[in-house]
Design a protein around this motif. Sequence first.
Motif, PDB file in Angstrom:
ATOM      1  N   LEU A  32       0.798  -1.225   0.000  1.00 15.25           N
ATOM      2  CA  LEU A  32       0.000   0.000   0.000  1.00 15.25           C
ATOM      3  C   LEU A  32       0.830   1.275   0.000  1.00 15.25           C
ATOM      4  O   LEU A  32       0.379   2.317  -0.482  1.00 15.25           O
ATOM      5  N   LEU A  33       2.020   1.210   0.576  1.00 15.40           N
ATOM      6  CA  LEU A  33       2.867   2.396   0.704  1.00 15.40           C
ATOM      7  C   LEU A  33       4.158   2.214  -0.096  1.00 15.40           C
ATOM      8  O   LEU A  33       4.675   1.102  -0.193  1.00 15.40           O
ATOM      9  N   PRO A 140      -7.053   2.027   5.075  1.00 12.47           N
ATOM     10  CA  PRO A 140      -6.813   1.948   3.635  1.00 12.47           C
ATOM     11  C   PRO A 140      -7.872   1.069   2.957  1.00 12.47           C
ATOM     12  O   PRO A 140      -8.203  -0.014   3.441  1.00 12.47           O
ATOM     13  N   GLU A 141      -8.389   1.566   1.863  1.00 14.78           N
ATOM     14  CA  GLU A 141      -9.461   0.865   1.145  1.00 14.78           C
ATOM     15  C   GLU A 141      -9.072  -0.558   0.776  1.00 14.78           C
ATOM     16  O   GLU A 141      -9.900  -1.466   0.818  1.00 14.78           O
ATOM     17  N   ARG A 169       2.307   8.757  -3.771  1.00 14.37           N
ATOM     18  CA  ARG A 169       1.353   7.767  -4.271  1.00 14.37           C
ATOM     19  C   ARG A 169       0.020   7.994  -3.563  1.00 14.37           C
ATOM     20  O   ARG A 169      -0.015   8.120  -2.341  1.00 14.37           O
ATOM     21  N   PRO A 170      -1.079   8.058  -4.320  1.00  9.67           N
ATOM     22  CA  PRO A 170      -2.370   8.234  -3.656  1.00  9.67           C
ATOM     23  C   PRO A 170      -2.742   6.993  -2.838  1.00  9.67           C
ATOM     24  O   PRO A 170      -2.516   5.865  -3.275  1.00  9.67           O
ATOM     25  N   LEU A 171      -3.260   7.235  -1.638  1.00  6.50           N
ATOM     26  CA  LEU A 171      -3.725   6.156  -0.771  1.00  6.50           C
ATOM     27  C   LEU A 171      -5.169   6.459  -0.406  1.00  6.50           C
ATOM     28  O   LEU A 171      -5.446   7.422   0.320  1.00  6.50           O
ATOM     29  N   ARG A 172      -6.069   5.648  -0.933  1.00 11.22           N
ATOM     30  CA  ARG A 172      -7.497   5.836  -0.634  1.00 11.22           C
ATOM     31  C   ARG A 172      -7.835   5.148   0.684  1.00 11.22           C
ATOM     32  O   ARG A 172      -7.436   4.008   0.915  1.00 11.22           O
TER      33      ARG A 172
END
Length: 185
Positions: A32-33, A140-141, A169-172
């Motif tokens: 995710l990251l 996080p989605e 980086r986008p993190l929804r």
Amino acid sequence: MAEAAVHTAQPDDIDQIARIQVETWRAAYASLLPDEVLAGLDQAEIAEVWQQTVKQGDATVHVATEGTWTVGFCAAGPAPDTEVADADGTLPDDAGSVGMIATLLVEPRWGRRGHGGRLLASAAAGLRATGKSRGVVWVPENDDVSVAFYERAGWQRDGMVRTLDAGGRPLREVRLTGELDLRLA
């Protein structure tokens, strides 16, 4: 299983809280990251932030142990208006009675042993003691494990989504909400 317990964080818990955050993020959020964000986590800097939170913050930090091991933690406190508002900024009627789970982490090697449930139940009891009746959490989605954990506790997605900048980086994230009257089964 050794004796499992939850207690309110004390100053001597800080180093373990920081260690758990770094190790858990690096393991659980690797997909995710960005690698640079995870590599740049500084345990000493993170410990300083937790030191301030434990000593002076609005949140209460709960620590899970199993035997002599510190295995997880949860920070919970009053939910700021910005965390409970709708996308247009409208506050729900119960905004003043909403608490927030700011973070809940259990070191992956200690997962699936009930520590997350004990932490959430302890945090919920603490929030209820301060007059809160409902909680919110952002996760996080794509963190299916965390989303499923809160859903098993009876919390539901409320339709709110936000996008954070995670090292370019986008993190929804999705918001889940639920009652604080939790009981461990």
